[in-house]
Design a protein around this motif. Structure first.
Motif, PDB file in Angstrom:
ATOM      1  N   GLN A  25      23.691  36.568  10.388  1.00 43.61           N
ATOM      2  CA  GLN A  25      22.401  36.433  11.059  1.00 43.61           C
ATOM      3  C   GLN A  25      21.255  37.071  10.260  1.00 43.61           C
ATOM      4  OE1 GLN A  25      22.552  37.865  15.111  1.00 43.61           O
ATOM      5  NE2 GLN A  25      24.673  37.231  15.352  1.00 43.61           N
ATOM      6  N   GLY A  26      21.598  37.747   9.172  1.00 44.31           N
ATOM      7  CA  GLY A  26      20.598  38.522   8.451  1.00 44.31           C
ATOM      8  C   GLY A  26      19.695  37.707   7.549  1.00 44.31           C
ATOM      9  N   GLU A  27      18.784  38.403   6.901  1.00 41.58           N
ATOM     10  CA  GLU A  27      17.867  37.809   5.918  1.00 41.58           C
ATOM     11  C   GLU A  27      18.667  37.242   4.759  1.00 41.58           C
ATOM     12  OE1 GLU A  27      14.652  39.575   2.640  1.00 41.58           O
ATOM     13  OE2 GLU A  27      15.294  40.807   4.353  1.00 41.58           O
ATOM     14  N   THR A  28      18.325  36.044   4.306  1.00 39.52           N
ATOM     15  CA  THR A  28      19.032  35.428   3.191  1.00 39.52           C
ATOM     16  C   THR A  28      18.769  36.201   1.901  1.00 39.52           C
ATOM     17  OG1 THR A  28      18.882  33.247   4.220  1.00 39.52           O
ATOM     18  CG2 THR A  28      19.395  33.309   1.869  1.00 39.52           C
ATOM     19  N   TYR A  29      19.823  36.565   1.217  1.00 49.49           N
ATOM     20  CA  TYR A  29      19.727  37.384   0.014  1.00 49.49           C
ATOM     21  C   TYR A  29      19.134  36.591  -1.140  1.00 49.49           C
ATOM     22  CZ  TYR A  29      21.137  41.020  -3.305  1.00 49.49           C
ATOM     23  OH  TYR A  29      21.147  42.024  -4.244  1.00 49.49           O
ATOM     24  N   THR A  30      18.221  37.207  -1.872  1.00 45.53           N
ATOM     25  CA  THR A  30      17.554  36.573  -3.006  1.00 45.53           C
ATOM     26  C   THR A  30      17.451  37.561  -4.165  1.00 45.53           C
ATOM     27  OG1 THR A  30      15.344  37.309  -2.326  1.00 45.53           O
ATOM     28  CG2 THR A  30      16.134  35.179  -1.437  1.00 45.53           C
ATOM     29  N   GLN A  31      17.058  37.041  -5.325  1.00 44.47           N
ATOM     30  CA  GLN A  31      16.838  37.901  -6.479  1.00 44.47           C
ATOM     31  C   GLN A  31      15.720  38.906  -6.202  1.00 44.47           C
ATOM     32  OE1 GLN A  31      18.707  38.018  -9.066  1.00 44.47           O
ATOM     33  NE2 GLN A  31      17.551  39.446 -10.332  1.00 44.47           N
ATOM     34  N   ARG A  32      14.725  38.516  -5.439  1.00 46.74           N
ATOM     35  CA  ARG A  32      13.645  39.443  -5.087  1.00 46.74           C
ATOM     36  C   ARG A  32      14.190  40.626  -4.295  1.00 46.74           C
ATOM     37  NH1 ARG A  32      11.687  37.466  -8.580  1.00 46.74           N
ATOM     38  NH2 ARG A  32       9.926  36.032  -8.751  1.00 46.74           N
ATOM     39  N   PHE A  54      16.139  46.327  -3.959  1.00 47.96           N
ATOM     40  CA  PHE A  54      17.229  47.291  -3.807  1.00 47.96           C
ATOM     41  C   PHE A  54      17.419  48.132  -5.073  1.00 47.96           C
ATOM     42  CE2 PHE A  54      19.778  44.782  -0.360  1.00 47.96           C
ATOM     43  CZ  PHE A  54      18.930  45.282   0.613  1.00 47.96           C
ATOM     44  N   ALA A  55      17.143  47.538  -6.235  1.00 47.67           N
ATOM     45  CA  ALA A  55      17.353  48.243  -7.499  1.00 47.67           C
ATOM     46  C   ALA A  55      16.420  49.443  -7.658  1.00 47.67           C
ATOM     47  CB  ALA A  55      17.178  47.283  -8.674  1.00 47.67           C
ATOM     48  N   LYS A  56      15.403  49.543  -6.833  1.00 47.58           N
ATOM     49  CA  LYS A  56      14.478  50.672  -6.878  1.00 47.58           C
ATOM     50  C   LYS A  56      14.964  51.853  -6.037  1.00 47.58           C
ATOM     51  CE  LYS A  56      10.572  47.491  -7.442  1.00 47.58           C
ATOM     52  NZ  LYS A  56       9.320  46.967  -6.826  1.00 47.58           N
ATOM     53  N   GLU A  57      16.047  51.656  -5.286  1.00 46.40           N
ATOM     54  CA  GLU A  57      16.556  52.705  -4.408  1.00 46.40           C
ATOM     55  C   GLU A  57      17.478  53.657  -5.159  1.00 46.40           C
ATOM     56  OE1 GLU A  57      15.606  53.110  -1.313  1.00 46.40           O
ATOM     57  OE2 GLU A  57      14.373  51.312  -1.267  1.00 46.40           O
ATOM     58  N   SER A  69      18.585  40.344 -17.835  1.00 44.11           N
ATOM     59  CA  SER A  69      18.241  40.322 -16.417  1.00 44.11           C
ATOM     60  C   SER A  69      16.818  39.840 -16.185  1.00 44.11           C
ATOM     61  CB  SER A  69      18.423  41.711 -15.804  1.00 44.11           C
ATOM     62  OG  SER A  69      17.564  42.657 -16.403  1.00 44.11           O
ATOM     63  N   VAL A  70      15.968  40.004 -17.194  1.00 42.26           N
ATOM     64  CA  VAL A  70      14.564  39.602 -17.048  1.00 42.26           C
ATOM     65  C   VAL A  70      14.416  38.091 -17.103  1.00 42.26           C
ATOM     66  CG1 VAL A  70      12.257  39.803 -18.047  1.00 42.26           C
ATOM     67  CG2 VAL A  70      13.788  41.775 -18.041  1.00 42.26           C
ATOM     68  N   THR A  71      15.272  37.437 -17.915  1.00 44.40           N
ATOM     69  CA  THR A  71      15.144  35.996 -18.117  1.00 44.40           C
ATOM     70  C   THR A  71      16.120  35.189 -17.278  1.00 44.40           C
ATOM     71  OG1 THR A  71      16.669  36.114 -20.002  1.00 44.40           O
ATOM     72  CG2 THR A  71      14.303  36.298 -20.469  1.00 44.40           C
ATOM     73  N   ASP A  72      16.907  35.831 -16.436  1.00 45.70           N
ATOM     74  CA  ASP A  72      17.855  35.120 -15.578  1.00 45.70           C
ATOM     75  C   ASP A  72      17.149  34.130 -14.665  1.00 45.70           C
ATOM     76  OD1 ASP A  72      20.169  36.255 -16.486  1.00 45.70           O
ATOM     77  OD2 ASP A  72      20.190  37.859 -14.999  1.00 45.70           O
ATOM     78  N   SER A  73      17.919  33.146 -14.195  1.00 43.94           N
ATOM     79  CA  SER A  73      17.391  32.268 -13.150  1.00 43.94           C
ATOM     80  C   SER A  73      16.935  33.118 -11.966  1.00 43.94           C
ATOM     81  CB  SER A  73      18.481  31.289 -12.691  1.00 43.94           C
ATOM     82  OG  SER A  73      18.762  30.333 -13.683  1.00 43.94           O
ATOM     83  N   TYR A  74      15.831  32.708 -11.360  1.00 45.23           N
ATOM     84  CA  TYR A  74      15.227  33.351 -10.190  1.00 45.23           C
ATOM     85  C   TYR A  74      14.393  34.582 -10.544  1.00 45.23           C
ATOM     86  CZ  TYR A  74      18.632  30.388  -7.865  1.00 45.23           C
ATOM     87  OH  TYR A  74      19.379  29.314  -7.478  1.00 45.23           O
ATOM     88  N   SER A  75      14.699  35.286 -11.643  1.00 49.68           N
ATOM     89  CA  SER A  75      13.919  36.479 -11.976  1.00 49.68           C
ATOM     90  C   SER A  75      12.466  36.126 -12.283  1.00 49.68           C
ATOM     91  CB  SER A  75      14.537  37.202 -13.178  1.00 49.68           C
ATOM     92  OG  SER A  75      15.784  37.759 -12.830  1.00 49.68           O
ATOM     93  N   THR A  76      12.250  34.945 -12.867  1.00 50.90           N
ATOM     94  CA  THR A  76      10.895  34.500 -13.174  1.00 50.90           C
ATOM     95  C   THR A  76      10.310  33.642 -12.057  1.00 50.90           C
ATOM     96  OG1 THR A  76      11.697  32.501 -14.276  1.00 50.90           O
ATOM     97  CG2 THR A  76      11.430  34.477 -15.639  1.00 50.90           C
ATOM     98  N   GLY A  77      11.104  33.388 -11.040  1.00 49.18           N
ATOM     99  CA  GLY A  77      10.686  32.501  -9.972  1.00 49.18           C
ATOM    100  C   GLY A  77      11.134  31.070 -10.201  1.00 49.18           C
ATOM    101  N   LEU A  78      11.680  30.801 -11.410  1.00 46.79           N
ATOM    102  CA  LEU A  78      12.162  29.468 -11.767  1.00 46.79           C
ATOM    103  C   LEU A  78      13.622  29.550 -12.182  1.00 46.79           C
ATOM    104  CD1 LEU A  78       9.198  28.310 -14.048  1.00 46.79           C
ATOM    105  CD2 LEU A  78       9.474  27.856 -11.602  1.00 46.79           C
ATOM    106  N   LEU A  79      14.284  28.397 -12.230  1.00 45.80           N
ATOM    107  CA  LEU A  79      15.631  28.351 -12.778  1.00 45.80           C
ATOM    108  C   LEU A  79      15.557  28.518 -14.289  1.00 45.80           C
ATOM    109  CD1 LEU A  79      17.259  25.425 -10.773  1.00 45.80           C
ATOM    110  CD2 LEU A  79      17.215  27.860 -10.240  1.00 45.80           C
ATOM    111  N   GLU A  80      16.635  29.030 -14.863  1.00 44.08           N
ATOM    112  CA  GLU A  80      16.635  29.311 -16.296  1.00 44.08           C
ATOM    113  C   GLU A  80      16.716  28.024 -17.107  1.00 44.08           C
ATOM    114  OE1 GLU A  80      18.679  32.699 -19.164  1.00 44.08           O
ATOM    115  OE2 GLU A  80      19.717  32.015 -17.369  1.00 44.08           O
TER     116      GLU A  80
END
Length: 258
Positions: free
Chosen positions: A98-105, A110-113, A174-185
């Motif tokens: 039921q939760g929020e759909t997980y995304t790269q964003r 989470f990586a800031k925690e 990790s910077v150029t991965d799909s979704y990291s730029t908002g687009l697919l790689e």
């Protein structure tokens, strides 16, 4: 970063946490990964963690007490390890369809925690008081139901850990991965330059980095338009790129009419 995964099946994480990127990240001291059986915090001699739902119905419901006790235990342990330094409050993440759909964003957030606690459920569901008074986030990895939250928890741990400095051999990965730029790689190629008559695009072996970057951006944009057009609604595009998409749409319409 510290991850504590609360689960009824900690053995499921033994291979995942000790191999590949996660294993190396632990060896380097970048991340601490712990799988904890919350049955140990049941508070009863039979180690029961579930019960019948009030009001009737099928299935069993995870009780509030073991989850609360386990979270409080790991929070206290983290504070003890921190010593005089006052740690930030952890994110307590409930694995839930039921939760929020997980995304790269969300992974980047989470990586800031400093500390994330992941709660893996089983049975019919959770006592609602866990949602209302304990967790900070509810996460789903897709519109389907798994037997438990362990697979989802592994996905989160892996996706977040690879974003931490030093976790990957190449920091640009990790910077150029799909979704990291908002687009697919964009597409990738490697040697040989020709395989069974299929050649690598000339631009990639030209040595002209500006042209390579432009080609990769256009290919990334095209692949996203073809496969995940919904992502374009949130992507940061310039006027040239928007016109390019409109051109592709027109070309697509012309093909359909022929």
């Amino acid at each position: 970063m510290r991850f504590d995964v609360l689960t009824l099946f900690p053995e499921m994480f033994s291979g995942m946490f000790t191999t590949s990127i996660l294993g190396k990240a632990q060896e380097k001291g970048i991340v601490s990964l712990n799988a904890i059986n919350f049955r140990e915090f049941s508070g009863n001699k039979h180690h029961t963690v579930d019960d019948y739902p009030y009001g009737g119905g099928g299935g069993m419901v995870l009780k509030a007490e073991p989850i609360f006790n386990a979270v409080e235990h790991v929070v206290a342990a983290a504070r003890a390890e921190a010593g005089e330094r006052e740690p930030r409050a952890p994110r307590v993440v409930l694995m839930c369809p039921q939760g929020e759909t997980y995304t790269q964003r969300k992974a980047e957030e989470f990586a800031k925690e400093d500390h994330i606690i992941l709660v893996c459920g089983h049975y019919e569901g959770y006592d609602e008081r866990i949602r209302e008074h304990l967790v900070t986030d509810e996460i789903s990895i897709g519109d389907y139901v798994l037997t438990g939250g362990e697979i989802a928890a592994c996905a989160i741990v892996d996706s977040v850990t690879r974003l931490l400095p030093g976790a990957l051999g190449n920091e640009l990965s990790s910077v150029t991965d799909s979704y990291s730029t908002g687009l697919l790689e964009h597409p990738h190629y490697t040697r040989p330059a020709e395989f069974r008559g299929w050649k690598v695009p000339d631009v990639l072996i030209s040595g002209h980095h500006v042209n390579v970057d432009a080609w990769r951006r256009e290919q990334s944009l095209y692949r996203t338009w073809r496969r995940r057009p919904d992502l374009l609604e949130r992507a940061e595009l310039n006027d040239k790129e928007r016109k390019l998409i409109e051109r592709w749409k027109e070309e697509e319409k012309e093909k359909e009419t022929k």
